[in-house]
Enzyme design. Structure first.
Site, PDB file in Angstrom:
ATOM      1  N   TYR A   1      57.023  91.354  28.057  1.00  0.00           N
ATOM      2  CA  TYR A   1      56.481  92.484  27.300  1.00  0.00           C
ATOM      3  C   TYR A   1      57.008  93.813  27.824  1.00  0.00           C
ATOM      4  O   TYR A   1      57.063  94.799  27.106  1.00  0.00           O
ATOM      5  CB  TYR A   1      54.953  92.510  27.389  1.00  0.00           C
TER       6      TYR A   1
ATOM      7  N   LYS B   1      57.509  77.836  32.689  1.00  0.00           N
ATOM      8  CA  LYS B   1      58.612  77.072  32.092  1.00  0.00           C
ATOM      9  C   LYS B   1      59.687  76.913  33.172  1.00  0.00           C
ATOM     10  O   LYS B   1      60.849  77.283  32.994  1.00  0.00           O
ATOM     11  CB  LYS B   1      59.126  77.820  30.835  1.00  0.00           C
TER      12      LYS B   1
ATOM     13  N   ASP C   1      55.013  74.205  27.248  1.00  0.00           N
ATOM     14  CA  ASP C   1      55.006  73.369  26.033  1.00  0.00           C
ATOM     15  C   ASP C   1      54.011  72.222  26.190  1.00  0.00           C
ATOM     16  O   ASP C   1      53.249  71.900  25.271  1.00  0.00           O
ATOM     17  CB  ASP C   1      56.425  72.859  25.701  1.00  0.00           C
TER      18      ASP C   1
ATOM     19  N   ASP D   1      49.432  85.072  26.019  1.00  0.00           N
ATOM     20  CA  ASP D   1      49.138  85.565  24.672  1.00  0.00           C
ATOM     21  C   ASP D   1      49.036  84.382  23.703  1.00  0.00           C
ATOM     22  O   ASP D   1      48.076  84.256  22.940  1.00  0.00           O
ATOM     23  CB  ASP D   1      50.254  86.525  24.234  1.00  0.00           C
TER      24      ASP D   1
ATOM     25  N   ASP E   1      45.385  82.386  22.061  1.00  0.00           N
ATOM     26  CA  ASP E   1      45.088  82.217  20.632  1.00  0.00           C
ATOM     27  C   ASP E   1      44.793  80.748  20.337  1.00  0.00           C
ATOM     28  O   ASP E   1      43.867  80.421  19.595  1.00  0.00           O
ATOM     29  CB  ASP E   1      46.286  82.655  19.767  1.00  0.00           C
TER      30      ASP E   1
HETATM   31  C1  IPM Z   1      46.616  90.322  22.233  1.00  0.00           C
HETATM   32  C2  IPM Z   1      47.463  90.850  21.112  1.00  0.00           C
HETATM   33  C3  IPM Z   1      48.414  91.906  21.659  1.00  0.00           C
HETATM   34  C4  IPM Z   1      49.310  91.223  22.664  1.00  0.00           C
HETATM   35  C5  IPM Z   1      49.232  92.665  20.622  1.00  0.00           C
HETATM   36  C6  IPM Z   1      48.377  93.266  19.544  1.00  0.00           C
HETATM   37  C7  IPM Z   1      50.087  93.725  21.264  1.00  0.00           C
HETATM   38  O1  IPM Z   1      48.122  89.824  20.464  1.00  0.00           O
HETATM   39  O2  IPM Z   1      45.918  91.137  22.863  1.00  0.00           O
HETATM   40  O3  IPM Z   1      46.629  89.124  22.464  1.00  0.00           O
HETATM   41  O4  IPM Z   1      50.336  90.633  22.302  1.00  0.00           O
HETATM   42  O5  IPM Z   1      49.004  91.279  23.852  1.00  0.00           O
HETATM   43 MG    MG Z   2      47.501  87.882  21.140  1.00  0.00          MG
END
Ligand code: IPM
Ligand code: MG
Length: 355
Positions: free
Chosen positions: A143, A191, A223, A247, A251
């Site tokens: 990032y 990885k 993975d 990240d 999710d």
């Molecule tokens: C998160 C989001 C952010 C990230 C984005 C919106 C920049 O996806 O907080 O997980 O990638 O960190």
């Molecule tokens: Mg995110």
């Protein structure tokens, strides 16, 4: 004696204002029945800040965050900003905020509320006892590594994944300490079969582990971890990983709990702390009262735990969420066949009632 806790609220874009409003409601109700007192100050970040100040992170917002005890954020981003140059994108505001406040440790717990077991897309027997803490490194990795560039004429683009020893050590320590208060197990995800940066990550995590002899450390390729999270998620206690892998995996982990709308997070540094839901700004349902405020309300609970050192009050909020879910109160994202969804504000109100 009552002391004022100053909280900077950054509602942001999309459903951000709706969900933060409910978390503020809960905190106010809690203050009314405890020795706490909150002062809320609002500021802009993300797309709304681009509209008003022509930058996704105004200096005044950063300064205000720095002078508060904690920051409560909603979400940022909307399609109308997608074509803006990089430095004007709402996401840039969030990344600069994390960097500017030195928030290197992102804690993302994924815990299954028993009342919601059937809302997960996985079979209930697989998600029973799931209680994972993802510790995501938040101010380094791909990032932030340089160079990051699109070379139009050369027909190529690059991003760079960099980790420095001190960055790996400090996030590993956060994970080991957190594990010490939970199940005493840390799984470091990388990885290392391909990337040098991951080989180094693994070596430094191992080295750091010698400071925590009571914690069991394992390693997993990213993975494989993505697969294991849906195969047998209850195997994990604490997962520690870099910025991008964290990240993605957070999710994925959020869906174990039934909805992305349930997952809170704490972003911690040595001097500041920010609390925000893991979900995004959901522009498709913004302003309709459909959003689930639980992730933001649970983020406020994390604020009580980590910034105010009041695990008792954090637990009060957690219990109220649980009671509300057991009573069958559901926003659209977690409503099952036949259940009538309640609005964002009704969900907040029910949780306040159950405090
Ligand atoms: C998160 C989001 C952010 C990230 C984005 C919106 C920049 O996806 O907080 O997980 O990638 O960190
Ligand atoms: Mg995110």
């Amino acid at each position: 004696m009552q002391t004022d806790t100053t909280i900077t609220v950054l509602p942001g874009d999309g459903i951000g204002p709706e969900v933060t409003a409910e978390a503020v409601k809960v905190l106010k109700a809690l203050a009314g029945s405890s020795d706490l007192n909150f002062e809320f100050n609002y500021a802009d970040v993300g797309g709304c800040a681009v509209d008003k100040h022509n930058t996704p992170l105004p200096k005044a917002t950063l300064e205000q965050c720095k002078s508060s005890d904690a920051v409560l954020m909603g979400a940022i981003g909307a399609p109308q900003y997608d074509e803006l140059p990089g430095h004007l994108r709402p996401e840039r505001g969030l990344l600069d905020l994390r960097k500017g406040l030195g928030l290197y440790a992102n804690l993302r717990p994924a815990r299954v509320y028993p009342a919601l077991a059937s809302a997960s897309t996985l079979k209930p027997e697989y998600i029973e006892n799931v209680d994972i803490l993802i510790v995501r490194e938040l101010t380094g990795g791909i990032y932030f590594g340089t160079p990051q560039e699109i070379n139009e004429s050369g027909g190529e683009a690059r991003s760079t994944m960099v980790y420095q020893k001190h960055e790996i050590k400090r996030i590993a320590r956060v994970a080991f300490k957190a594990a010490g208060k939970r199940g005493n197990r840390v799984c470091s995800v990388d990885k290392a079969n391909v990337l040098d940066v991951s080989k180094y990550w693994r070596r430094i995590v191992k080295e750091t582990a010698t400071e925590y002899p009571d914690i069991e450390l394992s390693h997993m390729y990213v993975d494989n971890c993505a697969m294991q999270l849906v195969r047998y998620p209850a195997q994990f206690d604490v997962i520690v990983t870099g910025n991008m892998f964290g990240d993605i995996l957070s999710d994925e982990a959020s869906m174990l709990t039934g909805s992305l709308g349930m997952l809170p997070s704490a972003s911690l540094g040595d001097d500041y702390a920010l609390y925000e839901p893991v979900h995004g700004s959901a522009p498709d349902i913004a302003g309709q009262g459909k959003a689930n405020p639980i992730a933001t309300i649970a983020s406020a609970a994390m604020m009580l735990q980590y910034t105010l050192n009041r695990p008792d009050l954090a637990e009060t909020i957690e219990q109220a969420i649980e009671t509300t879910l057991i009573a069958g109160c559901r926003t659209a994202d977690i409503a099952m066949n036949g259940e009538t969804p309640v609005s964002t504000a009704d969900m907040g109100q029910e949780i306040v009632k159950n405090l």
